[in-house]
Design a protein around this motif. Structure first.
Motif, mmCIF file in Angstrom:
data_model
loop_
_atom_site.group_PDB
_atom_site.id
_atom_site.type_symbol
_atom_site.label_atom_id
_atom_site.label_comp_id
_atom_site.label_asym_id
_atom_site.label_seq_id
_atom_site.Cartn_x
_atom_site.Cartn_y
_atom_site.Cartn_z
ATOM 1 N N ASP A 62 45.353 -40.356 -75.192
ATOM 2 C CA ASP A 62 46.221 -39.940 -76.301
ATOM 3 C C ASP A 62 45.896 -38.549 -76.825
ATOM 4 N N ALA A 63 44.622 -38.155 -76.768
ATOM 5 C CA ALA A 63 44.227 -36.869 -77.343
ATOM 6 C C ALA A 63 42.832 -36.515 -76.863
ATOM 7 N N VAL A 64 42.488 -35.234 -77.002
ATOM 8 C CA VAL A 64 41.145 -34.746 -76.719
ATOM 9 C C VAL A 64 40.600 -34.104 -77.985
ATOM 10 N N ILE A 65 39.531 -34.687 -78.512
ATOM 11 C CA ILE A 65 38.804 -34.076 -79.624
ATOM 12 C C ILE A 65 37.688 -33.256 -79.000
ATOM 13 N N THR A 66 37.641 -31.979 -79.293
ATOM 14 C CA THR A 66 36.613 -31.161 -78.650
ATOM 15 C C THR A 66 35.805 -30.348 -79.654
ATOM 16 N N GLN A 67 34.499 -30.261 -79.375
ATOM 17 C CA GLN A 67 33.609 -29.388 -80.117
ATOM 18 C C GLN A 67 33.572 -27.999 -79.491
ATOM 19 N N ASN A 68 34.235 -27.841 -78.365
ATOM 20 C CA ASN A 68 34.218 -26.574 -77.647
ATOM 21 C C ASN A 68 35.219 -25.593 -78.241
ATOM 22 N N ILE A 69 34.898 -24.317 -78.113
ATOM 23 C CA ILE A 69 35.735 -23.270 -78.682
ATOM 24 C C ILE A 69 36.413 -22.435 -77.599
#
Length: 270
Positions: A120-127
């Motif tokens: 459904d979605a990607v939560i990322t800590q990457n910038i």
């Protein structure tokens, strides 16, 4: 089924390298089975998912960026204002590096899961924007993005490519309208995480019946609370990363290995 401090440094020790899993490894097969039996999958990614693309993480023993520079000197909002040139001496090469990097098979595997209606979605800590470059559409960037920079004075904004043209002879990116300081739109130490992104991330984690944690040490708060939120809401957790995490003992599936090999192998088994 479903499950304030901040650290803008993506995620520290979750390297994406190591001996790879393949489609015959039991853990990879178990991951494929878990993905197949889940209806609301949300991915949570950290620095390790971009390591195979050539972007170093922050605190790996040999290659981490913080091995050679103190983050308090170059990655805090105070440092940005106190020593803007020193900040950009560190950050400008990262701008140039990210412009040259491309998504790897781990990014592409998440795109394939989305295409099949299984993510459904990607939560990322990457910038670094590599999830979007690969084709993921529902990306929640909780640590901001290096893809744009903004003037701290008037708020004018430039793309990553445009930012490269803002540097004068002193090596500082300067606004073309008001001559104010220009800062990349990433969350630095001492800054709050974007409230809307974190609210969205918490909602996604609470509704997920599977939180797929990829390339993350799951130690950077408040993002590290998301797996617990999924578990508390009745969801399951899968962890795919090289280094240890606080959730290893409670994860429904734990895959250790090269994320750029293990995750595509699991998707191939679906």
């Amino acid at each position: 089924m479903r499950a304030d401090s901040n650290d803008p440094a993506d995620d520290h020790r979750a390297a994406g390298t190591g001996e790879a899993g393949d489609e015959h490894e039991p853990d990879v097969t178990a991951l494929a089975s878990l993905l197949a039996s889940s209806e609301r999958v949300v991915a949570l990614t950290g620095a390790g998912v971009s390591v195979p693309s050539g972007i170093p993480d922050f605190r790996s023993p040999e290659s981490g960026l913080w091995n050679t520079v103190d983050p308090m000197d170059v990655a805090t909002i105070d440092a940005f204002h106190r020593n803007t040139k020193g900040f950009w001496d560190f950050y400008r090469p990262r701008l140039d590096m990210v412009r040259q990097k491309r998504p790897n098979p781990a990014h592409e595997a998440l795109v394939e899961l989305e295409r099949r209606g299984r993510c459904d979605a990607v939560i990322t800590q990457n910038i670094d924007g590599l999830h979007q470059a690969a084709g993921s559409t529902g990306v929640v960037e909780v640590h901001g993005s290096i893809g744009t920079s903004s003037c701290t004075g008037c708020g004018a904004t430039w793309t990553l490519d445009e930012t490269a043209s803002l540097f004068g002879e002193h090596g500082i990116a300067t606004c073309t309208s008001c001559s104010g300081k220009v800062k990349p739109d990433v969350v630095l130490f001492g800054e709050l995480l974007p409230a809307a992104a974190m609210e969205r991330a918490r909602d996604l984690a609470a509704r997920a019946d599977l939180l797929l944690c990829v390339g993350s040490s799951l130690e950077v708060y408040p993002v590290a609370e998301l797996p617990a939120l999924t578990r508390d809401s009745g969801g399951r957790i899968a962890v795919v990363t090289q280094g240890p995490t606080p959730y290893d003992e409670v994860a429904d599936v734990r895959v250790t290995g090269n994320v750029a090999t293990a995750l595509p192998a699991a998707v191939a088994e679906l």
